[in-house]
Design an enzyme around this catalytic site. Structure first.
Site, PDB file in Angstrom:
ATOM      1  N   ARG A   1       0.816  -1.226   0.000  1.00  0.00           N
ATOM      2  CA  ARG A   1       0.000   0.000   0.000  1.00  0.00           C
ATOM      3  C   ARG A   1       0.848   1.274   0.000  1.00  0.00           C
ATOM      4  O   ARG A   1       0.455   2.303   0.559  1.00  0.00           O
ATOM      5  CB  ARG A   1      -0.956   0.048   1.202  1.00  0.00           C
ATOM      6  CG  ARG A   1      -1.862  -1.144   1.361  1.00  0.00           C
ATOM      7  CD  ARG A   1      -2.952  -1.207   0.313  1.00  0.00           C
ATOM      8  NE  ARG A   1      -3.829  -2.333   0.576  1.00  0.00           N
ATOM      9  CZ  ARG A   1      -3.637  -3.568   0.103  1.00  0.00           C
ATOM     10  NH1 ARG A   1      -2.609  -3.827  -0.696  1.00  0.00           N
ATOM     11  NH2 ARG A   1      -4.475  -4.529   0.401  1.00  0.00           N
TER      12      ARG A   1
ATOM     13  N   SER B   1     -10.741   0.705   3.879  1.00  0.00           N
ATOM     14  CA  SER B   1      -9.886   0.318   5.011  1.00  0.00           C
ATOM     15  C   SER B   1      -9.248   1.559   5.613  1.00  0.00           C
ATOM     16  O   SER B   1      -8.561   2.294   4.913  1.00  0.00           O
ATOM     17  CB  SER B   1      -8.768  -0.610   4.548  1.00  0.00           C
ATOM     18  OG  SER B   1      -9.310  -1.726   3.924  1.00  0.00           O
TER      19      SER B   1
ATOM     20  N   GLU C   1      -4.182   3.813   6.746  1.00  0.00           N
ATOM     21  CA  GLU C   1      -4.081   3.760   5.282  1.00  0.00           C
ATOM     22  C   GLU C   1      -4.616   5.072   4.707  1.00  0.00           C
ATOM     23  O   GLU C   1      -4.138   5.571   3.696  1.00  0.00           O
ATOM     24  CB  GLU C   1      -4.894   2.560   4.769  1.00  0.00           C
ATOM     25  CG  GLU C   1      -4.842   2.378   3.268  1.00  0.00           C
ATOM     26  CD  GLU C   1      -5.452   1.058   2.797  1.00  0.00           C
ATOM     27  OE1 GLU C   1      -5.216   0.019   3.443  1.00  0.00           O
ATOM     28  OE2 GLU C   1      -6.157   1.077   1.778  1.00  0.00           O
TER      29      GLU C   1
END
Ligand code: NAP
Length: 334
Positions: free
Chosen positions: A161, A234, A330
């Site tokens: 990510r 998320s 995130e």
């Protein structure tokens, strides 16, 4: 190009928060980007896609730049299919387009909200696939010089990510297009147990379309629709820890999910850790941890950025106290 002063970013953040920026630039072509971006060097700058990974905690005193560069083109070379798409295209529309043109490899990334440019910056991932697995090149305007450059995947230093666009190259490039390298041959990726289970229950032949529709349905069953309930998918990253650390935790929590990453690291499930701390479904005022997926924080209506940050901090503290694990976000908190 749209160049708007004192602009409300409400349409550009999926948490559904009102926050103004001093100036909003919506760029519709490479040449516009080349002309305007070097003129704002030195000013506070925030490049956004559709704001599906963004939490605004107040007004932004600077310029927000958004790509509205569109277009998808396909180039078949032997078994490979190169799909070049404008950074302002919707990621999921690119996945749908690719499948309808028999270009395979992106299907596990079905249903992820956001734009193509943000997808390449963030290295979006789901069900055992990341955009880094299928990305060939990125075209971008160097904000300092206005020069258009082509950057090959290996130079982008993709990680879990993350990418160089989020670290060493932050605010250096404005992505204008992304080229994916897909295949004419469909090779199903059923590495994730939940997905394999769903597919096994289907009586239909396993096609890329079936995989896409199964993933879309799975996501819809767990994730809130931002049009109904503000959220940014998320909220936390699954922690990657040293294997010794995972072993230590497994000793106390033998049922804890652990996924090997490499010889020395393992991935833990942030959602599981949060759930064990009793935060799944809990609320602080108008902000809450989503009852069907503990990784997601939602705005039940009228939450401010600070309400969401407060909830985030409470969850982080609970997980740190119980497991000694520091959850990172995130979501990009501005
Ligand atoms: P899940 O099956 O409940 O599993 C929890 C976590 O364990 C996932 O986040 C996933 O990590 C990891 N995991 C599960 N099986 C794995 C395997 N075979 N190998 C390695 N890691 C594994 O997950 P879920 O919440 O339903 O999510 C399913 C997929 O959708 C995941 O890939 C997740 O990333 C993705 N998703 C993405 C977003 C987003 O906003 N970006 C939101 C929700 C779900 P990974 O996250 O690293 O895959």
């Amino acid at each position: 190009m749209h160049d708007l002063p004192h602009y409300d970013l409400y349409p550009y953040n999926t948490f559904g928060l009102h926050a103004h920026c001093d100036r909003f630039l919506a760029i519709e072509s490479v040449s516009e980007a080349q002309t305007v971006l070097p003129t704002i060097v030195g000013e506070a700058l925030l490049i956004i896609g559709r704001g599906s990974n963004l939490l605004l905690t107040g007004d932004y005193h600077g310029t927000v730049v958004h790509s509205q560069i569109h277009g998808i083109a396909l180039d078949r070379r032997g078994e490979e299919v190169y799909v070049r798409c404008g950074s302002g295209e919707s990621w999921d529309e690119v996945v749908a387009y690719s499948l309808s043109h028999e270009a395979y490899g992106a299907e596990n990334l079905s249903g992820i909200p956001g734009d193509v440019g943000a997808a390449a910056v963030q290295n979006i991932g789901a069900y055992g696939c990341e955009i880094a697995d299928i990305l060939y090149t990125v075209e971008a305007v160097d904000i300092l010089t206005g020069q258009l450059v082509t950057i090959y995947r290996d130079a982008i230093a993709y990680g879990y990510r993350t990418s160089k666009f989020k670290t060493a190259w932050k605010n250096r490039y404005f992505l204008t297009s992304v080229t994916l390298r897909l295949s004419r041959v469909f090779t199903p990726n059923l590495r994730y147990a939940a997905l394999a289970r769903e597919i096994a229950q289907s009586e239909m032949p396993l096609t890329a379309e079936l995989l896409r529709s199964t993933i879309t349905a799975l996501r819809a069953s767990k994730l809130p629709d931002p049009a109904v309930l503000g959220n940014a998918g998320s909220f936390f990253v699954n922690p990657i820890v040293r294997r010794a650390e995972a072993e230590r935790l497994l000793h106390d929590y033998p049922q804890m999910p652990v996924y090997p990453v490499d010889d020395t690291h393992a991935k833990l499930s942030a959602g599981w850790l949060i759930e064990q701390c009793g935060w799944k479904g809990r609320r602080i005022g108008p902000a809450g941890v989503y009852p069907r997926q503990a990784l997601v924080i939602v705005n039940y209506g009228g939450a401010t950025g600070d309400d969401i940050v407060n909830l985030c901090r409470a969850v982080q503290q609970a997980v740190a106290e119980r497991f000694g694990i520091c959850l990172t976000t995130e979501v990009n908190i501005i």
